[in-house]
Design an enzyme around this catalytic site. Sequence first.
Site, PDB file in Angstrom:
ATOM      1  CE1 TYR A 248      -2.996  -3.057   0.304  1.00  0.00           C
ATOM      2  CE2 TYR A 248      -3.358  -2.547   2.616  1.00  0.00           C
ATOM      3  CZ  TYR A 248      -3.603  -3.335   1.508  1.00  0.00           C
ATOM      4  OH  TYR A 248      -4.451  -4.413   1.635  1.00  0.00           O
TER       5      TYR A 248
ATOM      6  NE  ARG B  90     -12.165  -4.060  -5.654  1.00  0.00           N
ATOM      7  CZ  ARG B  90     -10.998  -4.225  -5.038  1.00  0.00           C
ATOM      8  NH1 ARG B  90     -10.383  -3.174  -4.539  1.00  0.00           N
ATOM      9  NH2 ARG B  90     -10.438  -5.409  -4.929  1.00  0.00           N
TER      10      ARG B  90
ATOM     11  N   PRO C  41     -15.580  -4.848   1.706  1.00  0.00           N
ATOM     12  CG  PRO C  41     -15.855  -4.170   3.925  1.00  0.00           C
ATOM     13  CD  PRO C  41     -14.820  -4.276   2.842  1.00  0.00           C
TER      14      PRO C  41
END
Length: 333
Positions: free
Chosen positions: A55, A209, A206
């Site tokens: 990330y 997106r 969840p």
Amino acid sequence: MQTRQIGPFTVSAIGLGCMNLSHAYGTPPPPEQAERVLLAALDAGVTLFDTAALYGFGKSETLLGRVLKPHRQRFTLASKGGMAGVAGSDGVTRRVIDGRPETLRRNCEDSLRRLQTDVIDLYYLHRWDKKVPVEDSVGELSRMVQEGKVRTIGLSEVSGATIRKAHAVHPITAVQNEYSLWSRNSEISALAACREIGAAFVAFSPVARGFLCDAVHDVDALDAKDIRKAMPRFEPANFAANLQLLPGYRALAQEAGCTPAQLALAWLLHKDAAIVPIPGTTNVDHLREDLRAVDVRLDASLIQRLEAHVNDHTVAGNRYAAQARTEVDTEEV
């Protein structure tokens, strides 16, 4: 905040996925805004923070290390290796999947340094590198547990068969796969394998997106670097078809007395007590909205209608493009 169990860790029923604080969905928020989100989550009772070497090519871990180091004893820290940024000969850093033991060790040591911690509570193999037997990758992670660098081991985007192979080498504490109303791949075998071995299931993306937040209405307005631009479900024709699902979905949220985002999270919480969703956000108000999903109650009839309305067969497009589909191990519906 309600709690759930991930191996030896008692964590908040909803954790915080930290990817979009530095990566993936267009321009990341300013550092001070990201810091506000992290501290607001901590203050609201979130005790599971999930990041990865990938990330922001280390920026997310650096952010968490800087902001959360003074509070390290208050939360469970999860990160991932085996997929990270690697600088090429042209000076450009690119995402590389590499599950070789020596690479995993280097990834972990880099993560510990950026996170400013002596140990990572839950360390995932971010992707199974199909050029390396999963047993070899997990064997190296097991050695890191023995050395005290890592407390427990997880896997991400894997099938039931791979979960079982890995668990035979070292206990798998958690599996983190994409799971939402519109991505049900894990229902084929991964969820069953987790129940079989006693692993928690951590659901990333969840709220689909952002789609199930009722927050994305124009794909042309997405940032040029937004990863959703390359996802088939957000291609213009598919997205136009998927938008037709939203009016009925909004009506179900209204019936449940909650927001669309809360409905998506509450559905996951109702599916299994071993599921921990980790929505991400760059907005403190959205964070607080997400966390209130623990208070939403859904009856069996509403759940049945919800699952019939939004599922892999009513959604247009694959979740990943062709190349990305070869990089994951999850079964396809």
